[in-house]
Design an enzyme around this catalytic site. Sequence first.
Site, PDB file in Angstrom:
ATOM      1  N   GLY A  44      65.455 -19.358  53.768  1.00  0.00           N
ATOM      2  CA  GLY A  44      66.281 -18.157  53.640  1.00  0.00           C
ATOM      3  C   GLY A  44      67.091 -17.940  54.905  1.00  0.00           C
ATOM      4  CB  CYS A  55      63.171 -23.477  56.352  1.00  0.00           C
ATOM      5  SG  CYS A  55      64.389 -23.222  57.675  1.00  0.00           S
ATOM      6  CE1 TYR A  56      62.643 -14.927  56.972  1.00  0.00           C
ATOM      7  CE2 TYR A  56      61.496 -15.149  54.879  1.00  0.00           C
ATOM      8  CZ  TYR A  56      61.936 -14.366  55.936  1.00  0.00           C
ATOM      9  OH  TYR A  56      61.627 -13.024  55.962  1.00  0.00           O
ATOM     10  CG  HIS A  66      65.695 -27.083  54.037  1.00  0.00           C
ATOM     11  ND1 HIS A  66      65.469 -26.039  53.181  1.00  0.00           N
ATOM     12  CD2 HIS A  66      66.119 -26.536  55.201  1.00  0.00           C
ATOM     13  CE1 HIS A  66      65.744 -24.894  53.790  1.00  0.00           C
ATOM     14  NE2 HIS A  66      66.138 -25.167  55.019  1.00  0.00           N
ATOM     15  CD  GLU A 120      64.607 -27.715  50.045  1.00  0.00           C
ATOM     16  OE1 GLU A 120      65.081 -26.621  50.392  1.00  0.00           O
ATOM     17  OE2 GLU A 120      63.609 -28.220  50.612  1.00  0.00           O
ATOM     18  CG  ASP A 152      75.855 -24.466  28.509  1.00  0.00           C
ATOM     19  OD1 ASP A 152      75.367 -25.579  28.756  1.00  0.00           O
ATOM     20  OD2 ASP A 152      76.496 -23.797  29.338  1.00  0.00           O
ATOM     21  CE  LYS A 175      76.845 -27.677  31.390  1.00  0.00           C
ATOM     22  NZ  LYS A 175      77.377 -26.514  30.650  1.00  0.00           N
TER      23      LYS A 175
END
Length: 514
Positions: A56, A83-84, A170, A172, A228, A370
């Site tokens: 964050g 992280c945060y 991070h 990810e 969608d 998506k």
Amino acid sequence: MKHSSHEEIAILDFGSQYTQLIARKTRENKVYSRILPFNEPLGDASRVKGIILSGGPASVYQEGAPIVSKNIFELGIPVLGICYGMQLMGLLLNGKITPSDKREYGRAELFIDRPSSLLEGVESGKVAWMSHGDRIDKLPPGFQSVAHTSNSPVAVMENAEKRLYGLQFHPEVTHSEQGGRILQNFLFRICGCGGDWTLGSFAEETIRGLRERIGDKKVICGLSGGVDSSVAAVLVSKAVGDQLISVFVDNGLLRKGEAEKVVQVFGGAGMKLNLRRVDASRRLLEKLKGVEDPEKKRKIIGHEFIAVFEEEAEKLGDIEFLAQGTLYPDVIESVSFKGPSATIKTHHNVGGLPERMKFKLVEPLRELFKDEVRELGRELGIPQDILMRQPFPGPGLAVRVLGRVTEERLAILREADAILLEEIKRAGLYHEIWQCFAVLLPVKTVGVMGDERTYENVVGIRAVNSRDGMTADWVKLPYDLLALLSNRIINEVKGVNRVVYDISSKPPATIEWE
């Protein structure tokens, strides 16, 4: 619709730009993940196999910084702070966080100091992606540091006994060379996940849930032919069959042959969508007559779509449910992480319909990203060219015919756009480009054709690459392809004597011209 039979990882969001990426990386490992505002209850904790605290933008000492209850660390559920999230864990468990002498952003080498289940199979000295100004100065009681970087003495910390872990970087993001392995270690070694979540099982459970909820009632769906709404309609149809009525409003603003393709694909016996086509093209053109302002165009088109949809719904009698293709990013982006009063707004593809028409919403895709929707569509047998269609604006060609929208100008743009797409696909570039399209400019230029002076229209070509549409770079199409496009459009589309190529990025430009 909750998939209660599956284990899940709860991701508490503190406002990181990477939170969705954590969820996606988790699901790629066949583990279901759910993003929650940091201050929202976990719900049924018996299903939660692990908790991830996201990064964050705040400092843990900043006034109004997002804070969770320290009770979260006493649930007996493994927790990974990123992280945060790591700094918050350190603060709440009586460690000390201080501003770094030197901020650490971007590449850093991660050096492993001692064995850890979280770092099993991870090589020392590999790149970890940093984005922080604070750091752990004093470890909380019961924790030890297991890895460092040149600027962060505590880059990875753990309390293995309580299964609490923190990463200053991070994992990810793709820049963290072994971040995927670290996340897998957390999911499988530490949380004990089985990896049982697939889109096939999602489809089966969703269909069962839809049958239970809808019963013998009728459902209406606004089908545009986009990814969608198409996948949502087919999924609901698998559940309730002819109780679903799909309404395709042909507004006359689609690309060449698209309306016919929608009817062919979804109106035939294969998909069984109980499709009703409503031709509103004349009505829309009449409303758009003389209108040049793009915002007025959008409002007129949106208003008329709602009006047409309402009229059709009234003809169909007693309908209780409205099916829509709302996706997980729509839901996530509507959740504020800043306070306990956060609410989820109603997202819908047919602006204003739920509030005005008092339907009960059916949103079978609201837990999917998506790419997952596209994969689900393949499982459901939807044609690839529907699933892989590039983004197309809701107002259609009305915002690509710059200025006045007339039948003649729409026809010119359709032909030019069809040539563009044909050649882009022939060159094997369609799936490599985020979006490519033609625009008809509101100017005419002098030209020479057949030794005669012409004064005709200008077509612009736009091709961009993007991850999410928020920013975009123009694509450097091969010169030979640009020459071919110009030659074909000028020679084959009556009323065009000049083709230009848009080399603007977003920002400062937008992807669409209007």
